[in-house]
Scaffold this motif. Sequence first.
Motif, PDB file in Angstrom:
ATOM      1  N   ASP A 189       0.901  -1.113   0.008  1.00  0.00           N
ATOM      2  CA  ASP A 189      -0.059   0.051  -0.087  1.00  0.00           C
ATOM      3  C   ASP A 189       0.718   1.288  -0.078  1.00  0.00           C
ATOM      4  OD1 ASP A 189      -3.052   0.906   0.738  1.00  0.00           O
ATOM      5  OD2 ASP A 189      -1.655   2.170   1.664  1.00  0.00           O
TER       6      ASP A 189
ATOM      7  N   SER B 126      -2.211  -3.829  -1.142  1.00  0.00           N
ATOM      8  CA  SER B 126      -3.454  -3.236  -2.037  1.00  0.00           C
ATOM      9  C   SER B 126      -3.187  -3.187  -3.574  1.00  0.00           C
ATOM     10  CB  SER B 126      -3.743  -1.723  -1.693  1.00  0.00           C
ATOM     11  OG  SER B 126      -2.633  -0.847  -1.629  1.00  0.00           O
TER      12      SER B 126
ATOM     13  N   THR C 269     -11.097  -6.376  -5.206  1.00  0.00           N
ATOM     14  CA  THR C 269     -11.169  -4.945  -5.166  1.00  0.00           C
ATOM     15  C   THR C 269     -11.556  -4.443  -6.754  1.00  0.00           C
ATOM     16  OG1 THR C 269      -9.656  -4.847  -3.569  1.00  0.00           O
ATOM     17  CG2 THR C 269     -10.029  -2.753  -4.779  1.00  0.00           C
TER      18      THR C 269
END
Length: 249
Positions: free
Chosen positions: A12, A34, A74
């Motif tokens: 991230d 992420s 996601t």
Amino acid sequence: MKILVPVKRVIDYNVKVRVKADGSGVDLANVKMSMNPFDEIAVEEAIRLREAGKAEEIIVVSVGPQQAQETLRTGLAMGADRGILVKTDATTEPLAVAKILKKMVEDEQPGLVILGKQAIDDDCNQTGQMLAALLGWSQGTFASKVDLGEGTVDVTREVDGGLQTVKLKLPAIVTTDLRLNEPRYASLPNIMKAKKKPIDEKSPEDYGVDVAPRLEVLKTVEPPARQAGVKVADVAELVSKLKNEAGVL
């Protein structure tokens, strides 16, 4: 039209990266991961093209470990239709990823491939260009605006001198820059729906690609700490320090 969007699982961007004590690489233990921010922009642009009625299906794909499935979820929660995970625990280099994507494109026959211009972990900025070369497709890199027409796409690129607009024949490869759009947040209902959307699992062997690294990382080191500044009494002392200590004059 079908749009293929490759996405990558990275540390991230808010996390401070730590180097392993032995210098063998970056410490990933208990680190938040992420989707690569540039790839988020690519997913958002694909969704906007579909919302404008210029695309029918969005496929998000990723090459990486089993945990990369979370990254695909996601993308599905943002609005993509289905995902493909090419599962491998090996460190994949841009050329290997581009070869896998080439086989994937041949199977899925998308009209457009949109991906981030680079990943924030290795900063290679190579995968999109390599994929275009392997496929023999037109490419528009560093896109800050994408206008899809009939059989063509106008890509406004950010270059050193300002902006450059190129007209590409479809099918084409587009890599996204930061100012293309602002990615949406996935709503709770869409997050729940994403759990039911299909993700196909493949392996590099399914595509006949050898992902063994061609490069060897000798050592990973942190950048040197920034030294404290000093106050100077006058311009003459400043010039002296710039000339004799910094060596910039």
